[in-house]
Design an enzyme around this catalytic site. Sequence first.
Site, PDB file in Angstrom:
ATOM      1  N   LYS A 144       0.814  -1.222   0.000  1.00 13.53           N
ATOM      2  CA  LYS A 144       0.000   0.000   0.000  1.00 13.53           C
ATOM      3  C   LYS A 144       0.847   1.272   0.000  1.00 13.53           C
ATOM      4  O   LYS A 144       0.505   2.246  -0.653  1.00 13.53           O
ATOM      5  CB  LYS A 144      -0.998   0.004   1.155  1.00 13.53           C
ATOM      6  CG  LYS A 144      -0.396   0.204   2.519  1.00 13.53           C
ATOM      7  CD  LYS A 144      -1.452   0.204   3.608  1.00 13.53           C
ATOM      8  CE  LYS A 144      -0.833   0.309   4.974  1.00 13.53           C
ATOM      9  NZ  LYS A 144      -0.217   1.581   5.267  1.00 13.53           N
ATOM     10  N   THR A 145       1.980   1.271   0.732  1.00 13.49           N
ATOM     11  CA  THR A 145       2.810   2.481   0.773  1.00 13.49           C
ATOM     12  C   THR A 145       3.348   2.793  -0.618  1.00 13.49           C
ATOM     13  O   THR A 145       3.419   3.947  -1.038  1.00 13.49           O
ATOM     14  CB  THR A 145       3.976   2.299   1.770  1.00 13.49           C
ATOM     15  OG1 THR A 145       3.436   1.849   3.014  1.00 13.49           O
ATOM     16  CG2 THR A 145       4.719   3.602   1.988  1.00 13.49           C
ATOM     17  N   ASP A 198      -3.912   7.406   4.722  1.00 12.15           N
ATOM     18  CA  ASP A 198      -3.383   6.063   4.950  1.00 12.15           C
ATOM     19  C   ASP A 198      -4.040   5.482   6.212  1.00 12.15           C
ATOM     20  O   ASP A 198      -4.506   6.232   7.072  1.00 12.15           O
ATOM     21  CB  ASP A 198      -1.861   6.156   5.130  1.00 12.15           C
ATOM     22  CG  ASP A 198      -1.195   4.789   5.117  1.00 12.15           C
ATOM     23  OD1 ASP A 198      -1.854   3.804   4.720  1.00 12.15           O
ATOM     24  OD2 ASP A 198      -0.009   4.704   5.491  1.00 12.15           O
ATOM     25  N   GLU A 199      -4.062   4.150   6.331  1.00 15.58           N
ATOM     26  CA  GLU A 199      -4.640   3.467   7.511  1.00 15.58           C
ATOM     27  C   GLU A 199      -6.056   3.990   7.789  1.00 15.58           C
ATOM     28  O   GLU A 199      -6.412   4.315   8.921  1.00 15.58           O
ATOM     29  CB  GLU A 199      -3.746   3.663   8.752  1.00 15.58           C
ATOM     30  CG  GLU A 199      -2.306   3.203   8.575  1.00 15.58           C
ATOM     31  CD  GLU A 199      -2.153   1.687   8.540  1.00 15.58           C
ATOM     32  OE1 GLU A 199      -3.168   0.976   8.549  1.00 15.58           O
ATOM     33  OE2 GLU A 199      -1.009   1.220   8.494  1.00 15.58           O
ATOM     34  N   GLN A 201      -8.002  -5.162   9.259  1.00 18.02           N
ATOM     35  CA  GLN A 201      -6.964  -4.799  10.225  1.00 18.02           C
ATOM     36  C   GLN A 201      -7.407  -3.641  11.123  1.00 18.02           C
ATOM     37  O   GLN A 201      -6.577  -2.910  11.666  1.00 18.02           O
ATOM     38  CB  GLN A 201      -5.662  -4.450   9.496  1.00 18.02           C
ATOM     39  CG  GLN A 201      -5.059  -5.645   8.757  1.00 18.02           C
ATOM     40  CD  GLN A 201      -3.712  -5.327   8.145  1.00 18.02           C
ATOM     41  OE1 GLN A 201      -2.697  -5.211   8.829  1.00 18.02           O
ATOM     42  NE2 GLN A 201      -3.681  -5.159   6.833  1.00 18.02           N
ATOM     43  N   ARG A 259       1.694 -11.381  10.319  1.00 14.31           N
ATOM     44  CA  ARG A 259       3.043 -10.823  10.546  1.00 14.31           C
ATOM     45  C   ARG A 259       4.114 -11.812  10.077  1.00 14.31           C
ATOM     46  O   ARG A 259       5.255 -11.447   9.877  1.00 14.31           O
ATOM     47  CB  ARG A 259       3.290 -10.530  12.035  1.00 14.31           C
ATOM     48  CG  ARG A 259       2.390  -9.510  12.711  1.00 14.31           C
ATOM     49  CD  ARG A 259       2.196  -8.239  11.934  1.00 14.31           C
ATOM     50  NE  ARG A 259       1.008  -8.301  11.118  1.00 14.31           N
ATOM     51  CZ  ARG A 259       0.774  -7.521  10.068  1.00 14.31           C
ATOM     52  NH1 ARG A 259       1.655  -6.630   9.699  1.00 14.31           N
ATOM     53  NH2 ARG A 259      -0.328  -7.621   9.360  1.00 14.31           N
TER      54      ARG A 259
END
Length: 688
Positions: A31-32, A219-220, A250, A606
């Site tokens: 995503k970044t 973002d987020e 998330q 993770r």
Amino acid sequence: MDLSKLNPPQREAVITTEGPLLVLAGAGSGKTRVITHRIVHILNERPGGALARNILAVTFTNKAATEMKERLVKMAGPRAQGVLVCTFHAFGAEMLREDIHRLGWPRKFAIADMGDQLALIRRAMRDHKVDDRAFDARKVLTLISKAKNSGLEPQLSPEGMGDDYDLITHLVYPNYQLALKAQGSVDFDDLLLLPARLLREHEDLNEKYTRRFRYLLVDEFQDTNMAQMNLLRLLAGKVRNVCAVGDDDQAIYSWRGAEVRNILEFDSHFPGSREVRLEQNYRSMQVVLDAANAVIAKNPERKAKRMWTDRLGGERIKVVTCPNEEEEARFVAHEIQKQMALGISADDIAVLYRTNGQSRPVEEMLREKGIAYEVVGGSEFFDRREVKDVIAYFKVIANPRDEVSLLRIVNVPARGIGDVTMERLHAHARADGVSLWAAMGRSQGYEDLPAGAAEKVGEFLQLIERYRGLFEEGKLAQVTRQLLEEIGFREATRALAPSLTAADKKLKSVDHVLNSLESFEKREGPKASLLTYLNRLSLDTRQEEEEVPGGHRRVTLMTVHASKGLEYRLVFFIGMEEELMPHKGMQGEPQNLEEERRLCYVGITRAKELLYLSRAAIRVKRGKEVPCTPSRFLEDLPPEAVEKVDLAAPRTGAPTDQERNFFANLKDRFKPKGAGGGAGPTPADRKV
């Protein structure tokens, strides 16, 4: 800019620049990369050329903002410096710095920290004859913050539905807000509410900001609350070029006000929006994703998506049952030792857990085996007494109306201004309708003060005024050193410490504040002032993620919440039991099963290669052994992705070589002594 290395959905997200867009970015989906490429694409490709200053990118931590800005400058060169990348709260603080006076605050305002807020809440409780020892001021503050995050003032619950805290919060809130305003302060949540008020109530400001920021990226997005959503909608104006990037799977921060409905109902806030799903994962093996997909698929309200990767196969996930938590910790430490011997670096290993208390047995076993580790979390640096004292001096020098800080340091170090003096001055301030600072300035005229107190108060006021002038000239760190030396702060701190080691630790904390000031001055240059430092400090300490260890080879221990956004080759997710994962609910709050499922999904994703999910069959609770029920999430795992290991089951079959050796040694030890066949072990043997 070359977009050929992006996959088709990533490319679609980058080139869709006009109108509202929701990018559902699953775990590890890049995503970044999408956000940075999208910003550079807007700079390069927009007809008429969008300027960098027309773009606002909002992240959730200052660290993430800094990293994104660095990446943009690397990709697009110096012109990207003009892109504003910051947190929602930092953006709000900038808006208020220019225009808060329109809402009746002084132009120079301070951001109240948690200690200031609690002191104001307790004072407001006392004003309403509420016993601040019987009722927890923190809980009242939490309820106020919760209301503000939802974009509302605290409301009275319908009759029969609320409790005493709802009533107290409703009573206290107006006094709390008035006290903040009276001392020229705002709290952290006001950094979202007051900018929204400015945009709603002042047409010229609304036009100024909506014309400037033509492209908004968040973002987020799953971590936004309603106050942030309201501010975003106002900033979006009629053009509505809003790109929201996030993952409802998330969303794990409802306990601090985040509202997953913002992402689930994006189209109702921005009608006609487009949706792009990033489902290709670049982090984990397919077996890990199969497990994560199976767990999260059971959530009833979510945007349907299924993560996949071209990293097929992978070792099966080990689901391990241990007799108790000590054996669980022993197993984890043993496996870490084994995997390190096989070549996995310590800094590529993480142990995750639901609550901080679960780390203790693992820490003990890692220490026993000599394995270096680091626990993410722990006491907040800025909560230490000596640090709070130095910061309180700064606050009073920058803003003498800050009564909370004034009362904290008026007699630190001791200078003969006791509680009786301050209580009487406080009474005079209220009777005269002036601030405490102003009443202190009149202390010579009050006859009820203890002998000599007025002179001491006068000397303190002169000290603060003198240093206000010195700080305005710059050289903040240098002036601070001079102030601390003049008041004998180090000597007093040393004298109050219980040991030399404690004294050394306290003085190092003071040095850390000085170093932080020096770094701030280097960064800000001529713009550096005491007030901007304090406001930056408030934003930094409230918005940062836990600092994750790096640069040294240690195993990382942390909560699942702290692990979000991180990745490790080997992950141990411990405590997979009912009441722990999913958690039974904190401090009387009802269990939020959907969020616990999302938390489990975050923990699983993770892992890049190897994943262990462990549980204890029995835990000791309040001194009693209590059987533990396996987590319901373990039942959701696909059987073909799992290898079960049961260390708690009774052993069957022939003993191992290790067991045979153990019993042989035991037999030798207790063999009867001498020909006559003695009666077993001696008392000395029994002691061993």
